[in-house]
Enzyme design. Structure first.
Site, PDB file in Angstrom:
ATOM      1  N   GLU A  22       0.844  -1.202   0.000  1.00  0.00           N
ATOM      2  CA  GLU A  22       0.000   0.000   0.000  1.00  0.00           C
ATOM      3  C   GLU A  22       0.873   1.243   0.000  1.00  0.00           C
ATOM      4  OE1 GLU A  22      -2.958  -0.121   3.084  1.00  0.00           O
ATOM      5  OE2 GLU A  22      -4.135  -1.592   1.984  1.00  0.00           O
ATOM      6  N   HIS A  79     -11.523  11.142   5.664  1.00  0.00           N
ATOM      7  CA  HIS A  79     -11.325   9.701   5.819  1.00  0.00           C
ATOM      8  C   HIS A  79     -10.862   9.289   7.211  1.00  0.00           C
ATOM      9  CE1 HIS A  79     -10.633   5.665   4.522  1.00  0.00           C
ATOM     10  NE2 HIS A  79      -9.320   5.726   4.634  1.00  0.00           N
ATOM     11  N   ARG A 123      -1.890  10.600  -2.146  1.00  0.00           N
ATOM     12  CA  ARG A 123      -3.283  10.908  -1.798  1.00  0.00           C
ATOM     13  C   ARG A 123      -3.549  12.409  -1.659  1.00  0.00           C
ATOM     14  NH1 ARG A 123      -5.251   7.061   3.206  1.00  0.00           N
ATOM     15  NH2 ARG A 123      -5.311   5.171   1.982  1.00  0.00           N
ATOM     16  N   ARG A 161      -1.287   9.543   8.666  1.00  0.00           N
ATOM     17  CA  ARG A 161      -1.267   8.112   8.993  1.00  0.00           C
ATOM     18  C   ARG A 161      -0.744   7.280   7.824  1.00  0.00           C
ATOM     19  NH1 ARG A 161      -5.991   4.085   8.105  1.00  0.00           N
ATOM     20  NH2 ARG A 161      -6.282   5.582   6.432  1.00  0.00           N
ATOM     21  N   HIS A 169      -9.299  11.198   1.542  1.00  0.00           N
ATOM     22  CA  HIS A 169      -9.040  10.195   0.509  1.00  0.00           C
ATOM     23  C   HIS A 169      -9.507  10.787  -0.823  1.00  0.00           C
ATOM     24  CE1 HIS A 169      -8.884   6.467  -1.670  1.00  0.00           C
ATOM     25  NE2 HIS A 169      -8.226   5.943  -0.653  1.00  0.00           N
TER      26      HIS A 169
HETATM   27  C1  LIG Z   1     -13.797   3.058   4.202  1.00  0.00           C
HETATM   28  C2  LIG Z   1     -12.678   2.899   5.198  1.00  0.00           C
HETATM   29  C3  LIG Z   1     -11.593   2.087   4.914  1.00  0.00           C
HETATM   30  C4  LIG Z   1     -10.560   1.931   5.847  1.00  0.00           C
HETATM   31  N1  LIG Z   1      -9.542   1.060   5.574  1.00  0.00           N
HETATM   32  C5  LIG Z   1      -8.605   0.831   6.528  1.00  0.00           C
HETATM   33  C6  LIG Z   1      -7.605  -0.163   6.343  1.00  0.00           C
HETATM   34  O1  LIG Z   1      -7.575  -0.851   5.333  1.00  0.00           O
HETATM   35  N2  LIG Z   1      -6.676  -0.341   7.326  1.00  0.00           N
HETATM   36  C7  LIG Z   1      -6.676   0.408   8.474  1.00  0.00           C
HETATM   37  O2  LIG Z   1      -5.797   0.209   9.326  1.00  0.00           O
HETATM   38  N3  LIG Z   1      -7.631   1.339   8.677  1.00  0.00           N
HETATM   39  C8  LIG Z   1      -8.599   1.563   7.747  1.00  0.00           C
HETATM   40  N4  LIG Z   1      -9.563   2.491   7.979  1.00  0.00           N
HETATM   41  C9  LIG Z   1      -9.600   3.177   9.280  1.00  0.00           C
HETATM   42  C10 LIG Z   1     -10.113   2.211  10.358  1.00  0.00           C
HETATM   43  O3  LIG Z   1     -11.169   1.453   9.819  1.00  0.00           O
HETATM   44  C11 LIG Z   1     -10.606   2.962  11.588  1.00  0.00           C
HETATM   45  O4  LIG Z   1      -9.664   3.879  12.016  1.00  0.00           O
HETATM   46  C12 LIG Z   1     -10.897   1.967  12.731  1.00  0.00           C
HETATM   47  O5  LIG Z   1     -11.759   0.952  12.279  1.00  0.00           O
HETATM   48  C13 LIG Z   1     -11.505   2.678  13.924  1.00  0.00           C
HETATM   49  O6  LIG Z   1     -11.893   1.696  14.864  1.00  0.00           O
HETATM   50  P1  LIG Z   1     -12.501   2.160  16.254  1.00  0.00           P
HETATM   51  O7  LIG Z   1     -12.770   0.918  17.029  1.00  0.00           O
HETATM   52  O8  LIG Z   1     -11.643   3.191  16.859  1.00  0.00           O
HETATM   53  O9  LIG Z   1     -13.881   2.909  15.872  1.00  0.00           O
HETATM   54  P2  LIG Z   1     -15.143   2.407  15.026  1.00  0.00           P
HETATM   55  O10 LIG Z   1     -14.905   1.111  14.383  1.00  0.00           O
HETATM   56  O11 LIG Z   1     -15.554   3.533  14.157  1.00  0.00           O
HETATM   57  O12 LIG Z   1     -16.268   2.232  16.149  1.00  0.00           O
HETATM   58  C14 LIG Z   1     -16.831   3.354  16.801  1.00  0.00           C
HETATM   59  C15 LIG Z   1     -17.932   2.898  17.741  1.00  0.00           C
HETATM   60  O13 LIG Z   1     -18.268   3.969  18.640  1.00  0.00           O
HETATM   61  C16 LIG Z   1     -19.688   4.053  18.782  1.00  0.00           C
HETATM   62  N5  LIG Z   1     -20.084   5.412  19.182  1.00  0.00           N
HETATM   63  C17 LIG Z   1     -19.647   6.598  18.665  1.00  0.00           C
HETATM   64  N6  LIG Z   1     -20.233   7.621  19.328  1.00  0.00           N
HETATM   65  C18 LIG Z   1     -21.056   7.083  20.268  1.00  0.00           C
HETATM   66  C19 LIG Z   1     -21.949   7.624  21.245  1.00  0.00           C
HETATM   67  N7  LIG Z   1     -22.138   8.940  21.394  1.00  0.00           N
HETATM   68  N8  LIG Z   1     -22.653   6.763  22.024  1.00  0.00           N
HETATM   69  C20 LIG Z   1     -22.510   5.410  21.880  1.00  0.00           C
HETATM   70  N9  LIG Z   1     -21.659   4.840  20.983  1.00  0.00           N
HETATM   71  C21 LIG Z   1     -20.948   5.678  20.189  1.00  0.00           C
HETATM   72  C22 LIG Z   1     -20.193   3.656  17.408  1.00  0.00           C
HETATM   73  O14 LIG Z   1     -21.563   3.291  17.477  1.00  0.00           O
HETATM   74  C23 LIG Z   1     -19.244   2.504  17.061  1.00  0.00           C
HETATM   75  O15 LIG Z   1     -19.720   1.317  17.657  1.00  0.00           O
HETATM   76  C24 LIG Z   1     -10.610   2.652   7.061  1.00  0.00           C
HETATM   77  C25 LIG Z   1     -11.696   3.475   7.349  1.00  0.00           C
HETATM   78  C26 LIG Z   1     -12.733   3.591   6.438  1.00  0.00           C
HETATM   79  C27 LIG Z   1     -13.910   4.465   6.770  1.00  0.00           C
END
Ligand SMILES: Cc1cc2nc3c(=O)[nH]c(=O)nc-3n(C[C@H](O)[C@H](O)[C@H](O)COP(=O)(O)OP(=O)(O)OC[C@H]3O[C@@H](n4cnc5c(N)ncnc54)[C@H](O)[C@@H]3O)c2cc1C
Length: 509
Positions: A115, A344, A283, A379, A235
């Protein structure tokens, strides 16, 4: 309502922490809260994979460290980068043990993807839907453990804090109960923000609706230290959606690597006007070029042209992307694909130490909501899922090693009656805020930043008045967190506008 450990968020950060805590401390009562359905989160949409050095014969920790530091433009913490990179293989192994299926090139070795920004192929993945695979397996693991309670469709409004031994301490949360029209306090010994990012602050984003910056806003209101919010990563190629859509599907840059062209409505390739690498520029360069071209020509989107490619082979490589084209009624053999740059990933966030502990006692922050020092100004691709896994592991070790039970609040839980109402004009304000924030992301203009900050401050003042009068609605709370997070981003940009990293800021927004 009371629990031992309360986790806000059911993405990779929250779920993997809950599993590790349960493994180490089976008696602990753990509650995970999510705003929407449990799998509605950024994690589910991750396509690429998880960066990790899994084959030391071809790659080295030093290479991964070097690539991460170079991408972060001198603003990473080198100690944190080293710690995360060296833990990566063990955390991948944890996922495999839990049942996550990664792609293999032979019986022994993972298939590794290359990547942008990585000097060698090192991204462990499951086809082009790694996030979906990880989220599904972690959710199944959580649902099989009786001491972990999962509360979905529940909105956390704020963190509860109090002074314990002269130190600000988090003692739980406040949640909105729209059935009883009440705000209910939910006490916990340890509270964890795993609430994801804030792409929804902008008009176009690859992030789902739940990524509205609630965690940053709540942490700020509670008095936690927040850092580097100016570094929002965009992105360049996401599927263009009309204004009433909330999420733009991400079209991987690997498709440009495969030969796709970026063109305007007259089928003219225009990226070479900006950079002689054309579609293969980085990007940030491509996002800026597309935005500038759209502004100059008065366009809402440009196109990705795949018509000259071997479509069968492209479909084989990118099954999820082609499924999305089909859903959008687009046939890449004949149709141009409308695209736009999208917000993103938030590189800044709630400042934490190496165990994920924030500046407030008993409050942890993990995953995208946190600022660990790993990403610096930008990142490196596929380092964010890794960061969530490593810090969830460290936080679990720390929490499991402490006899924290009964350290926190002895205050009673309580419920407060409120009025749920639909205030007119909220949708329009959300739209205006998002449009303004998108402009400030691409046009690095000091006066525009000040104007945008005035807008977000005025919105916040109006909302806080309603809340002081006990008037609430889901939309009002959404706008409250969007405008608070916008304010944090703008303040950080304004404070750093004239300092040495202005150059970095203008490159990476
Ligand atoms: C399209 C896309 C592709 C990506 N591809 C990659 C990749 O290939 N590799 C990589 O390393 N990263 C990638 N990323 C980034 C990565 O996916 C995220 O940074 C990571 O998944 C975040 O995980 P998290 O557990 O911190 O939050 P999330 O998975 O976003 O979970 C957040 C949680 O918090 C909850 N929440 C939020 N606010 C509240 C509230 N007020 N009350 C109750 N619950 C709440 C939500 O309901 C959810 O359950 C990508 C992101 C996107 C959008």
């Amino acid at each position: 309502m009371e629990t031992d450990v309360l986790i806000i968020g059911s993405g990779i950060a929250g779920l993997s922490l809950a599993i590790k805590l349960n493994d180490g401390h089976p008696d602990l009562h753990i509650t995970i809260i999510s705003k929407s359905e449990a799998d509605d989160c950024n994690t589910r949409y991750a396509q690429g994979g998880v960066a990790a050095v899994t084959n030391l014969r071809n790659d080295s920790f030093n290479n991964h460290i070097h690539d991460t530091l170079a991408c972060g433009k001198g603003l990473c913490s080198s100690a944190i980068v080293k710690m995360v990179v060296e833990q990566a293989p063990a955390r991948i192994n944890d996922l495999v043990q839990l049942g996550v299926k990664f792609d293999y090139q032979d019986n022994k070795h993972f298939h590794l993807a290359l990547e942008g920004g990585h000097s060698l192929p090192r991204v462990v993945h499951h086809k082009d839907k790694t996030g979906f695979e990880i989220e599904s397996v972690l959710l199944k693991q959580v649902q099989a453990r009786s001491r972990i309670q999962l509360l979905t469709n529940t909105t956390v409004i704020d963190l509860l804090t109090e002074n314990i031994n002269h130190k600000k301490t988090c003692s739980g949360i406040k949640i909105l109960d729209t059935k009883s029209n009440q705000i209910i306090s939910f006490r916990s010994q340890v509270t964890v923000l795993a609430s994801g990012g804030c792409g929804q602050v902008y008009a176009n984003t690859t992030n789902p609706r739940v990524a509205s910056g609630d965690g940053y806003a709540m942490a700020f209101r509670a008095g936690a230290v927040i850092k580097n919010m100016r570094f929002m990563q965009f992105h360049p190629t996401s599927l263009y959606q009309a204004a009433n859509h909330h999420v733009s599907f991400l079209i991987s840059e690997a498709l440009r690597g495969f030969g796709a062209h970026v063109v305007d409505g007259n089928e003219k390739r225009f990226l070479f006007l900006y950079d002689n690498r054309g579609e293969l520029a980085t990007r940030d360069v491509i996002s800026n070029a597309i935005y500038d071209y759209m502004q100059t020509k008065g366009l809402s989107f440009v196109y990705l042209d795949l018509r000259h490619l071997d479509i069968k082979s492209a479909k084989n490589h990118f099954p999820q992307i082609f499924a999305e084209f089909k859903r959008a009624n687009l046939n890449p053999k004949y149709d141009l694909i409308p695209i736009t740059p999208s917000a993103h990933y938030q590189c800044g966030g709630v400042a934490v130490d190496q165990d994920g502990l924030t500046s407030i006692q008993q409050l942890y922050a993990l995953g995208e909501v946190s600022y660990t020092g790993l990403h610096g100004a930008n990142r490196l691709a596929s380092n964010s899922l890794l960061e969530a896994l490593v810090f969830a592991h460290n936080a679990a070790e720390k929490i499991n090693s402490e006899s924290f039970i009964n350290k926190a609040s002895h205050q009673k839980t309580e419920s407060i009656d409120i009025q749920i109402f639909e205030k007119k004009g909220i949708k329009e304000l959300i739209f205006q805020l998002k449009k303004t924030m998108t402009k400030t992301a691409f046009e690095n203009d000091y006066e525009e930043l000040l104007k945008a900050r005035t807008l977000s401050t005025d919105i916040l003042t109006m909302i806080e008045q309603e809340i002081a009068n006990m008037k609430f609605s889901q939309e009002l709370l959404l706008l409250r967190n969007l405008s608070q997070t916008a304010n944090l981003i703008l303040n950080d940009k304004i404070e750093n506008f004239k300092t040495a990293d202005k150059e970095i800021q203008s490159i990476h927004f």
